[in-house]
Design an enzyme around this catalytic site. Structure first.
Site, PDB file in Angstrom:
ATOM      1  CB  SER A 145      -0.867  -0.012   1.265  1.00 40.07           C
ATOM      2  OG  SER A 145      -1.468   1.240   1.448  1.00 40.07           O
ATOM      3  CE1 TYR A 158      -3.804  -2.441   5.106  1.00 42.53           C
ATOM      4  CE2 TYR A 158      -3.245  -0.149   4.683  1.00 42.53           C
ATOM      5  CZ  TYR A 158      -3.585  -1.409   4.220  1.00 42.53           C
ATOM      6  OH  TYR A 158      -3.682  -1.632   2.861  1.00 42.53           O
TER       7      TYR A 158
HETATM    8  N1  LIG Z   1      -8.739  -0.792  -1.430  1.00 41.74           N
HETATM    9  C1  LIG Z   1      -7.763   0.030  -1.082  1.00 41.74           C
HETATM   10  O1  LIG Z   1      -7.978   1.252  -0.927  1.00 41.74           O
HETATM   11  C2  LIG Z   1      -6.377  -0.501  -0.903  1.00 41.74           C
HETATM   12  C3  LIG Z   1      -5.311   0.414  -0.931  1.00 41.74           C
HETATM   13  C4  LIG Z   1      -4.016  -0.049  -0.749  1.00 41.74           C
HETATM   14  C5  LIG Z   1      -3.791  -1.391  -0.573  1.00 41.74           C
HETATM   15  N2  LIG Z   1      -4.826  -2.275  -0.544  1.00 41.74           N
HETATM   16  C6  LIG Z   1      -4.510  -3.689  -0.327  1.00 41.74           C
HETATM   17  O2  LIG Z   1      -5.041  -4.437  -1.390  1.00 41.74           O
HETATM   18  C7  LIG Z   1      -5.319  -5.763  -0.955  1.00 41.74           C
HETATM   19  C8  LIG Z   1      -6.718  -6.153  -1.399  1.00 41.74           C
HETATM   20  O3  LIG Z   1      -7.629  -5.304  -0.722  1.00 41.74           O
HETATM   21  P1  LIG Z   1      -9.066  -4.936  -1.322  1.00 41.74           P
HETATM   22  O4  LIG Z   1      -9.125  -3.473  -1.422  1.00 41.74           O
HETATM   23  O5  LIG Z   1      -9.361  -5.768  -2.497  1.00 41.74           O
HETATM   24  O6  LIG Z   1      -9.974  -5.357  -0.065  1.00 41.74           O
HETATM   25  P2  LIG Z   1     -11.327  -6.220   0.025  1.00 41.74           P
HETATM   26  O7  LIG Z   1     -12.279  -5.831  -1.037  1.00 41.74           O
HETATM   27  O8  LIG Z   1     -11.758  -6.087   1.466  1.00 41.74           O
HETATM   28  O9  LIG Z   1     -10.830  -7.717  -0.247  1.00 41.74           O
HETATM   29  C9  LIG Z   1     -10.017  -8.387   0.697  1.00 41.74           C
HETATM   30  C10 LIG Z   1      -9.898  -9.845   0.309  1.00 41.74           C
HETATM   31  O10 LIG Z   1      -9.073 -10.510   1.288  1.00 41.74           O
HETATM   32  C11 LIG Z   1      -9.754 -11.682   1.726  1.00 41.74           C
HETATM   33  N3  LIG Z   1      -9.415 -11.991   3.110  1.00 41.74           N
HETATM   34  C12 LIG Z   1      -9.456 -11.142   4.174  1.00 41.74           C
HETATM   35  N4  LIG Z   1      -9.135 -11.808   5.296  1.00 41.74           N
HETATM   36  C13 LIG Z   1      -8.893 -13.091   4.940  1.00 41.74           C
HETATM   37  C14 LIG Z   1      -8.560 -14.263   5.666  1.00 41.74           C
HETATM   38  N5  LIG Z   1      -8.421 -14.252   7.005  1.00 41.74           N
HETATM   39  N6  LIG Z   1      -8.393 -15.429   4.995  1.00 41.74           N
HETATM   40  C15 LIG Z   1      -8.565 -15.456   3.643  1.00 41.74           C
HETATM   41  N7  LIG Z   1      -8.894 -14.391   2.898  1.00 41.74           N
HETATM   42  C16 LIG Z   1      -9.062 -13.216   3.541  1.00 41.74           C
HETATM   43  C17 LIG Z   1     -11.243 -11.341   1.586  1.00 41.74           C
HETATM   44  O11 LIG Z   1     -12.002 -12.529   1.382  1.00 41.74           O
HETATM   45  P3  LIG Z   1     -13.005 -13.176   2.463  1.00 41.74           P
HETATM   46  O12 LIG Z   1     -13.610 -12.069   3.257  1.00 41.74           O
HETATM   47  O13 LIG Z   1     -13.995 -13.925   1.622  1.00 41.74           O
HETATM   48  O14 LIG Z   1     -12.132 -14.079   3.267  1.00 41.74           O
HETATM   49  C18 LIG Z   1     -11.234 -10.551   0.283  1.00 41.74           C
HETATM   50  O15 LIG Z   1     -11.275 -11.425  -0.813  1.00 41.74           O
HETATM   51  C19 LIG Z   1      -5.100  -5.769   0.548  1.00 41.74           C
HETATM   52  O16 LIG Z   1      -3.862  -6.319   0.864  1.00 41.74           O
HETATM   53  C20 LIG Z   1      -5.131  -4.289   0.915  1.00 41.74           C
HETATM   54  O17 LIG Z   1      -4.378  -4.032   2.074  1.00 41.74           O
HETATM   55  C21 LIG Z   1      -6.113  -1.852  -0.717  1.00 41.74           C
END
Ligand SMILES: NC(=O)c1ccc[n+]([C@@H]2O[C@H](COP(=O)([O-])OP(=O)(O)OC[C@H]3O[C@@H](n4cnc5c(N)ncnc54)[C@H](OP(=O)(O)O)[C@@H]3O)[C@@H](O)[C@H]2O)c1
Length: 281
Positions: A145, A158
């Site tokens: 991130s 985080y």
């Molecule tokens: N969106 C942003 O603004 C942003 C910015 C910078 C970085 N990121 C990073 O991008 C990555 C993806 O985030 P996103 O934005 O796509 O978030 P998201 O929509 O909340 O998706 C998160 C994913 O992680 C899975 N997950 C969470 N906990 C888990 C566990 N204990 N076991 C297995 N799977 C798990 C969830 O699936 P289930 O709930 O079905 O398990 C979901 O598929 C993350 O690493 C986040 O830190 C996001």
């Protein structure tokens, strides 16, 4: 160097939503086999249906494991072992955040964050890397991130977990030079996904506000990130505005960051108002 991933086996954690689902979609035509990990099986099944509508010959495996639980991580690896899954490309994407002052954090959520963002990512890398090196072919994409470049009050743990991810990936990337295996830290800024609603403390804290011009879509972030992974870039920030801000942030002296955080971020005041809100409750 820009590689094709034709026929590759790609394992993506957190593929039931957001960026993980988008990575799966954008690789559906090129990959030979996609192994998708997340806890919600119903969501994974919807993703599979969508992927097969894009490419009916694609092999898709759904693994509903909670990767914050060590026993489930062992089961996941055992499943890969018994099904002879050698990921050519590992996307450590699953991750979560927690907005709010540190002393009011729910420890269970924090523990889950440390396990998913740091431990599971490191363990899966350790598990798949030796075979990638032996085959002289492979790529690892660790979704970090923009928060990894500076400490962020009220988002402290985080940001620290993502600092680990970026540092770990940069170091591995150099360590692996000449092996045929690349490691890329992807450092997105704000992207509308389920991330914000998972990170907020229901009824208590809201996500840090980010202006619309600073946000990009999951589709754009993944499209640009895939190019960076193909090229084996050690670190990549999708979106040119976010990239400019990230460059300024990472070059900024700590003393100046502290001053900006206090003067413009008003973090001490924000933290205090969260504490006061709890006292009123
Ligand atoms: N969106 C942003 O603004 C942003 C910015 C910078 C970085 N990121 C990073 O991008 C990555 C993806 O985030 P996103 O934005 O796509 O978030 P998201 O929509 O909340 O998706 C998160 C994913 O992680 C899975 N997950 C969470 N906990 C888990 C566990 N204990 N076991 C297995 N799977 C798990 C969830 O699936 P289930 O709930 O079905 O398990 C979901 O598929 C993350 O690493 C986040 O830190 C996001």
């Amino acid at each position: 160097m820009s590689r094709e991933f034709k026929g590759w086996t790609i394992l993506i954690t957190g593929a039931s939503a957001g960026l993980g689902r988008e990575f799966a979609r954008q690789w559906a035509r090129e990959a030979g086999r996609l192994v998708l990990v997340a806890r919600r099986l119903d969501r994974l099944e919807q993703v599979k249906e969508d992927l097969l509508s894009i490419n009916s010959t694609l092999q898709v495996d759904l693994l509903n494991y909670d990767i914050s639980v060590p026993d489930e991580m062992v089961r996941l690896m055992n499943w890969c072992e018994s099904n002879q899954i050698h990921a050519d490309l590992l996307v450590n994407n699953a991750g979560l955040g927690d907005y709010g002052v540190y002393e009011l954090t729910d420890w269970q959520k924090l523990d889950q964050m440390l396990m998913v963002n740091i431990v599971a990512l490191s363990a899966l890398t350790r598990y798949f890397l030796p075979e990638m090196i032996r085959r002289k072919k492979g790529a690892i994409a660790n979704i970090s991130s923009i928060a990894s470049f500076v400490p962020i009050p009220t988002f402290a743990v985080y940001a620290a977990t993502k600092a680990y991810v970026t540092s770990f990936s940069e170091a591995l990337s150099l360590e692996l030079e000449g092996t045929g295996v690349t490691v890329t830290a992807i450092c997105p800024g704000p992207i509308p996904t389920e991330f914000g609603s998972v990170a907020e403390r229901a009824g208590k804290t809201k996500p840090l506000a980010s202006p619309p011009w600073f946000q990009i879509t999951a589709s754009q972030a993944v499209r640009e990130s895939i190019l960076a992974i193909r090229r084996g870039k050690p670190c990549f920030v999708p979106g040119w505005i976010v990239r400019c801000v990230a460059t300024l942030m990472s070059g900024c002296p700590t003393i100046l960051m502290r001053w900006i955080g206090k003067r413009f971020g008003k973090f001490p005041d924000k933290a205090q108002s969260q504490r006061n809100a709890v006292r009123v409750d």
